[in-house]
Design a protein around this motif. Structure first.
Motif, PDB file in Angstrom:
ATOM      1  N   ALA A 105      14.263  -5.715  -0.709  1.00  0.00           N
ATOM      2  CA  ALA A 105      14.147  -4.972  -1.968  1.00  0.00           C
ATOM      3  C   ALA A 105      15.395  -4.163  -2.278  1.00  0.00           C
ATOM      4  O   ALA A 105      15.663  -3.852  -3.446  1.00  0.00           O
ATOM      5  CB  ALA A 105      12.931  -4.043  -1.906  1.00  0.00           C
ATOM      6  N   ALA A 127      12.067 -12.833  -6.778  1.00  0.00           N
ATOM      7  CA  ALA A 127      10.605 -12.764  -6.683  1.00  0.00           C
ATOM      8  C   ALA A 127       9.874 -13.636  -7.716  1.00  0.00           C
ATOM      9  O   ALA A 127       8.932 -14.350  -7.364  1.00  0.00           O
ATOM     10  CB  ALA A 127      10.141 -11.319  -6.765  1.00  0.00           C
ATOM     11  N   LYS A 142       3.076 -15.343  -2.860  1.00  0.00           N
ATOM     12  CA  LYS A 142       3.152 -13.897  -3.024  1.00  0.00           C
ATOM     13  C   LYS A 142       4.444 -13.370  -2.401  1.00  0.00           C
ATOM     14  O   LYS A 142       5.158 -14.106  -1.721  1.00  0.00           O
ATOM     15  CB  LYS A 142       1.937 -13.237  -2.380  1.00  0.00           C
ATOM     16  CG  LYS A 142       0.612 -13.650  -3.027  1.00  0.00           C
ATOM     17  CD  LYS A 142      -0.555 -12.964  -2.338  1.00  0.00           C
ATOM     18  CE  LYS A 142      -1.883 -13.373  -2.984  1.00  0.00           C
ATOM     19  NZ  LYS A 142      -3.046 -12.724  -2.312  1.00  0.00           N
ATOM     20  N   PHE A 164       8.019  -7.352   0.105  1.00  0.00           N
ATOM     21  CA  PHE A 164       9.327  -6.695   0.032  1.00  0.00           C
ATOM     22  C   PHE A 164       9.538  -5.850   1.283  1.00  0.00           C
ATOM     23  O   PHE A 164       8.595  -5.249   1.812  1.00  0.00           O
ATOM     24  CB  PHE A 164       9.419  -5.799  -1.207  1.00  0.00           C
ATOM     25  CG  PHE A 164       9.750  -6.521  -2.472  1.00  0.00           C
ATOM     26  CD1 PHE A 164      10.944  -7.225  -2.593  1.00  0.00           C
ATOM     27  CD2 PHE A 164       8.886  -6.501  -3.558  1.00  0.00           C
ATOM     28  CE1 PHE A 164      11.264  -7.887  -3.768  1.00  0.00           C
ATOM     29  CE2 PHE A 164       9.195  -7.147  -4.740  1.00  0.00           C
ATOM     30  CZ  PHE A 164      10.389  -7.850  -4.840  1.00  0.00           C
ATOM     31  N   THR A 172       7.079   0.392  -6.682  1.00  0.00           N
ATOM     32  CA  THR A 172       6.295  -0.341  -7.673  1.00  0.00           C
ATOM     33  C   THR A 172       5.400  -1.374  -7.010  1.00  0.00           C
ATOM     34  O   THR A 172       4.206  -1.491  -7.329  1.00  0.00           O
ATOM     35  CB  THR A 172       7.228  -1.030  -8.688  1.00  0.00           C
ATOM     36  OG1 THR A 172       8.044  -0.049  -9.316  1.00  0.00           O
ATOM     37  CG2 THR A 172       6.427  -1.801  -9.728  1.00  0.00           C
ATOM     38  N   HIS A 173       5.970  -2.132  -6.089  1.00  0.00           N
ATOM     39  CA  HIS A 173       5.222  -3.194  -5.402  1.00  0.00           C
ATOM     40  C   HIS A 173       4.058  -2.586  -4.611  1.00  0.00           C
ATOM     41  O   HIS A 173       2.944  -3.130  -4.616  1.00  0.00           O
ATOM     42  CB  HIS A 173       6.176  -3.957  -4.474  1.00  0.00           C
ATOM     43  CG  HIS A 173       5.728  -5.340  -4.135  1.00  0.00           C
ATOM     44  ND1 HIS A 173       5.541  -6.327  -5.073  1.00  0.00           N
ATOM     45  CD2 HIS A 173       5.431  -5.911  -2.927  1.00  0.00           C
ATOM     46  CE1 HIS A 173       5.166  -7.446  -4.479  1.00  0.00           C
ATOM     47  NE2 HIS A 173       5.079  -7.210  -3.174  1.00  0.00           N
ATOM     48  N   ARG A 174       4.345  -1.486  -3.944  1.00  0.00           N
ATOM     49  CA  ARG A 174       3.317  -0.826  -3.127  1.00  0.00           C
ATOM     50  C   ARG A 174       2.223  -0.237  -4.015  1.00  0.00           C
ATOM     51  O   ARG A 174       1.031  -0.306  -3.691  1.00  0.00           O
ATOM     52  CB  ARG A 174       3.958   0.259  -2.256  1.00  0.00           C
ATOM     53  CG  ARG A 174       3.059   0.770  -1.145  1.00  0.00           C
ATOM     54  CD  ARG A 174       3.807   1.623  -0.134  1.00  0.00           C
ATOM     55  NE  ARG A 174       4.357   2.830  -0.727  1.00  0.00           N
ATOM     56  CZ  ARG A 174       5.643   3.037  -0.981  1.00  0.00           C
ATOM     57  NH1 ARG A 174       6.523   2.094  -0.677  1.00  0.00           N
ATOM     58  NH2 ARG A 174       6.065   4.166  -1.524  1.00  0.00           N
ATOM     59  N   GLN A 211       1.180  -1.380  -6.716  1.00  0.00           N
ATOM     60  CA  GLN A 211       0.357  -2.473  -7.217  1.00  0.00           C
ATOM     61  C   GLN A 211      -0.543  -3.066  -6.139  1.00  0.00           C
ATOM     62  O   GLN A 211      -1.273  -4.026  -6.388  1.00  0.00           O
ATOM     63  CB  GLN A 211       1.258  -3.572  -7.805  1.00  0.00           C
ATOM     64  CG  GLN A 211       2.001  -3.125  -9.064  1.00  0.00           C
ATOM     65  CD  GLN A 211       3.053  -4.132  -9.500  1.00  0.00           C
ATOM     66  OE1 GLN A 211       3.450  -5.010  -8.732  1.00  0.00           O
ATOM     67  NE2 GLN A 211       3.502  -4.003 -10.743  1.00  0.00           N
ATOM     68  N   HIS A 217       0.467  -4.459  -3.281  1.00  0.00           N
ATOM     69  CA  HIS A 217       1.038  -5.616  -2.597  1.00  0.00           C
ATOM     70  C   HIS A 217       1.653  -5.206  -1.261  1.00  0.00           C
ATOM     71  O   HIS A 217       1.783  -4.024  -0.943  1.00  0.00           O
ATOM     72  CB  HIS A 217       2.094  -6.280  -3.480  1.00  0.00           C
ATOM     73  CG  HIS A 217       1.553  -6.768  -4.792  1.00  0.00           C
ATOM     74  ND1 HIS A 217       0.421  -7.533  -4.885  1.00  0.00           N
ATOM     75  CD2 HIS A 217       1.993  -6.583  -6.071  1.00  0.00           C
ATOM     76  CE1 HIS A 217       0.181  -7.813  -6.155  1.00  0.00           C
ATOM     77  NE2 HIS A 217       1.126  -7.243  -6.899  1.00  0.00           N
ATOM     78  N   THR A 234       4.319  -4.452   1.633  1.00  0.00           N
ATOM     79  CA  THR A 234       5.684  -3.964   1.825  1.00  0.00           C
ATOM     80  C   THR A 234       5.869  -3.599   3.292  1.00  0.00           C
ATOM     81  O   THR A 234       4.906  -3.295   4.002  1.00  0.00           O
ATOM     82  CB  THR A 234       5.977  -2.714   0.967  1.00  0.00           C
ATOM     83  OG1 THR A 234       5.021  -1.693   1.289  1.00  0.00           O
ATOM     84  CG2 THR A 234       5.919  -3.024  -0.514  1.00  0.00           C
TER      85      THR A 234
END
Length: 844
Positions: free
Chosen positions: A583, A592, A598, A601, A613-615, A617, A619, A621
């Motif tokens: 990331a 991505a 999926k 990061f 942001t990813h976390r 959501q 997802h 990390t």
């Protein structure tokens, strides 16, 4: 699959519209070439574009299923990259040759016969591509997402990877024994075994002489069948023989193929029953090649009309085979009082062969749904008695609707590797997807034959990351196949050496039957040469993308170009897999959206915007929190203390922490238990055995010696950061430069090192990679001009001499970074020197 060509066009050949009469002559020679100009207008095209269009069109005209082609101008004036898809490589290469010949002919040099060329390409395609039987099995495997690879130009195919692989040869599977196949080829032995199992068979036996053949014929009762004892495809078979003259001719025909067998002729139709495992999956009634008289045309003309059917071709490439008016056909006509030039009466049925095999021009009608359960059970029993997992049982009877005993029918042959054309595309009736039944025999429902596969790429860290992931798989108890820039390893044993980060080495690992999981370091060069060695991976890891990674080679001139190339592994992640992306590297993070699966990061900074942001959501990390690595998904957390990961030296070696995060994410992506991940990380030591040339730390007389294979500016920055975390009185570095890097990348390496080391020893690589003698050394010295820290610079010829010179200057408490070129030899030399050197204060 595609062929790439680098094409150079002189200035006069870069604009077809300016080449007087060229396009007119081109189209006269090959009318089917199609459009040469972009539909929406645009710039003129070069002869390279014409080459592309012609190579694709020639294949398409020959019946090859190809649609993709592209021509791109390179940074060199008049030089183009031409890429054209192919379905069979030999056809694609030949199409390129003929496309060039076409262009030369249009320019007035040589000739070009489009019809002859297309016919040749069509015949070559039929020779090269899989036949309908093998092709149907491969298509069924592809439908189930099972990978395959042709092992020969013939019909030997491997399905699956590593320890989950299975192989077929046409319609024969690897579990079928040679003994069972041998039994099936021996018609007399087969018949005796079937008789012992209570399966109806015609009486008969093998014979050595014509007199013995007549004697057996009289004993079993006329009419009889004469055929080779070991035969296939109806070769040498004559049926319904009623007198000695016919038998003499039949005996001579069968004797050409080996021992002759005589058996009683069973009246009725010829049926083929296809057995797969313990199931009857298809049945067909076969008719011999024949024509129907119309009272006007000769037999020869009627045969020509039948052979115009597009389904008929030569050999086994088409669903039906052309009828041949050969000596056998003429002999069969004679028995009917006809010749090839006779005009049969209207409605007269003219038989042209004694057997009904498709390979000799026969036809087939599907009767699968009509087979009586008792007939099916007898066919399965016959296959099991011989020991064949897949077989074609030949039956002669009036019908398949009633048991054999009720109608005096019987089984006449049991065939290994049966042809499937009659079931896949019968002349009449319902096609049967018999390929699916065979794949289901190889792989249970839900099994796709794949093993866990991880691909790793990037500019730096990919070898260590690949080795660490492989080590984690080993901790799970799996036998691991790994490729990297050091070699190929299977289950801990090196089976090849050198730079093995290309697709060929990856394919070899997937061929190995002792591999339960695979880890591939995937370098740019191999992708450019041949693409990937696999169709998809479960996890793709991209560590980072740097400017010093061979830019300027193969027309990869920018970091963005490099990213497009390396993201190929991300684009080939399985839909249920993961892309593991750095990331903190914006170019890597931007990959991505191209991942079918999926994303996980990773970055040291958990507050990085991409990570946050990813976390948020929910997802996955992986990041650093204090003295630990944390894996996060939604509200769930898993923590690994850096003190338990020796490779990071309690988190002091920053780039190793990044490698560990990438490896942890990859292991998480393949579903590895966290207990296994922890155990594997604690047992991975960064020595010259586990990770040769990757920050290997040694002791020399109380001084610290670090050996590393870093060879680009980004690697230098990471090494300097790591070295700064280690205590030292005086710091020295031994460095050379790779000649295949850009001038600015070679200079930048010593610019970076000159700010961090007191002493610099320059040496010249064994291979200069296209550079003049001393050219790399001059660039390295230029980078040291005005170095803020370096006090002493020395140039030495020879890597080992330079290493020895650096070691001799070391005092206890000093640190020396040795950037090795010949990794294995240099590490062995360092190990020997360190073992010979006494530690200060040790007893003599």
């Amino acid at each position: 699959m595609a062929i790439e060509a680098i094409v150079t066009c002189p200035e006069a050949e870069r604009a077809v519209s300016q080449m007087a009469g060229f396009e007119t002559r081109l189209r006269a020679l090959f009318p089917g070439i199609g459009a040469l100009h972009p539909e929406s207008g645009g710039p003129d095209i070069s002869l390279a574009h014409v080459l592309q269009t012609a190579a694709l069109a020639l294949q398409a005209q020959a019946g090859c299923p190809v649609t993709f082609a592209r021509t791109t101008a390179t940074t060199d004036a008049g030089v183009y990259q031409v890429v054209v898809e192919y379905s069979e490589e030999a056809v694609g290469r030949k199409a390129f040759e003929y496309a060039e010949q076409l262009i030369n002919a249009a320019q007035g040099t040589g000739s070009f016969d489009a019809d002859a060329v297309i016919n040749e390409l069509r015949e070559l395609d039929e020779d090269e591509r899989l036949g309908p039987s093998t092709g149907s099995i491969v298509a069924a495997a592809v439908a189930r997402n099972i990978p395959y690879r042709r092992l020969t130009r013939g019909s030997l195919v491997q399905f699956g990877w590593g320890s989950k692989q299975r192989r077929i040869q046409a319609a024969e599977v690897d579990s079928t024994s040679a003994v069972a196949e041998s039994i099936g080829q021996d018609k007399d032995l087969t018949k005796r075994l079937l008789h012992a199992a209570g399966v109806p068979v015609p009486l008969g036996k093998p014979v050595d002489t014509l007199d013995e053949a007549w004697e057996v014929a009289l004993k079993v009762g006329l009419p009889v069948v004469v055929k080779p004892q070991d035969g296939n495809q109806g070769k040498g078979v004559t049926v319904n023989i009623t007198d000695r003259a016919q038998l003499e001719e039949a005996f001579r025909t069968a004797a050409e193929y080996g021992t002759v067998m005589v058996e009683r002729f069973l009246p009725g139709h010829d049926f083929r029953l296809l057995v797969v495992g313990d199931q009857l999956v298809a049945a067909a009634r076969r008719e011999p090649p024949q024509v129907l008289g119309d009272g006007q045309r000769t037999v020869r003309e009627l045969v020509d009309i039948v052979n115009q059917d597009p389904r008929r071709g030569e050999g086994h490439a088409t669903s039906l085979t052309k009828i041949r008016l050969d000596d056998i056909a003429v002999a069969r006509l004679t028995l009917q009082g006809l010749t090839p030039d006779s005009v049969p009466e209207k409605g007269q049925r003219v038989i042209l062969r004694n057997n009904a095999n498709l390979s000799t021009g026969g036809t087939a009608t599907d009767v699968t749904d009509d087979v009586h359960p008792d007939v099916a059970a007898r066919a399965i029993a016959a296959a099991q008695m011989v020991g064949l997992h897949i077989c074609g049982v030949d039956m002669v009877a009036e019908t398949v609707l009633r048991p054999l005993e009720e109608q005096g029918g019987g089984f006449v042959e049991v065939n290994a590797a049966p042809g499937l054309r009659m079931h896949l595309a019968p002349s009449y009736g319902k096609p049967r997807n018999v390929g699916q039944a065979m794949v289901d025999k190889l792989y249970a429902h839900g099994d796709d034959g794949r093993i866990p596969t991880v691909a790793v790429t990037g500019t730096n860290g990919k070898t260590t990351t690949a080795r660490l992931i492989a080590h984690l798989f080993t901790a799970q108890g799996l036998r691991v196949g790994m490729t990297n820039t050091d070699g190929v390893y299977v289950n801990g044993r090196q089976i090849d050496s050198g730079d093995c980060s290309g697709p060929k080495s990856a394919r070899n690992v997937l061929l190995h039957p002792e591999v339960d999981a695979a880890v591939f370091e995937t370098a740019r060069g191999g992708i450019l040469r041949e693409g990937l060695g696999f169709d998809r991976c479960q996890v793709a890891v991209v560590t980072n993308i740097g400017a010093g990674d061979h830019l300027g080679l193969n027309y990869i001139t920018t970091v963005e170009d490099l990213a497009v190339l390396k993201r190929v592994i991300v684009q080939n992640v399985a839909p249920n897999g993961y892309g593991v992306l750095n990331a903190a590297d914006p170019i890597v993070a931007a990959m991505a959206p191209s991942c079918p699966g999926k994303i996980i990061f990773f970055a040291a900074d958990r507050h990085h915007p991409v990570m946050a942001t990813h976390r948020a959501q929910g997802h996955r990390t992986v990041y650093v929190d204090g003295d630990s690595i944390v894996a996060s998904e939604g509200s769930w957390r898993e923590t690994i203390h850096l003190r338990d990961v020796p490779i990071t030296r309690n988190g002091k070696i920053g780039f190793q922490v990044e490698n560990v995060m990438a490896s942890v994410a990859a292991a998480w992506g393949v579903g590895m238990p966290w207990q296994t991940i922890r155990r594997g990380l604690s047992g991975f030591v960064n020595d010259s055995d586990n990770a040769p040339g990757r920050f290997n730390i040694m002791d020399y007389r109380g001084a610290t010696v670090i050996a590393d294979y870093g060879h680009n500016p980004d690697a230098m920055r990471a090494l300097v950061q790591a070295v700064d975390a280690l205590p030292a009185k005086r710091r020295s570095v031994v460095i050379s430069g790779a000649g295949d890097r850009r001038d600015e990348d070679i200079r930048e390496q010593t610019v970076i090192l000159g700010a961090a080391f007191d002493d610099v020893i320059l040496y010249q690589d064994a291979a200069q990679r296209g550079r003049a003698d001393g050219e790399v050394m001059n660039l390295l010295r230029e980078g040291l001009a005005g170095a803020p820290r370096t006090q002493h610079v020395e140039e030495i010829r020879g890597e080992f001499i330079a290493i020895d010179a650096a070691l001799e200057r070391l005092q206890p408490g000093d640190l020396c970074l040795v950037l090795v070129d010949q990794v294995e030899e240099a590490l062995a030399h360092l190990a020997q020197r360190c073992s010979e050197a006494p530690t200060p204060g040790a007893a003599a």
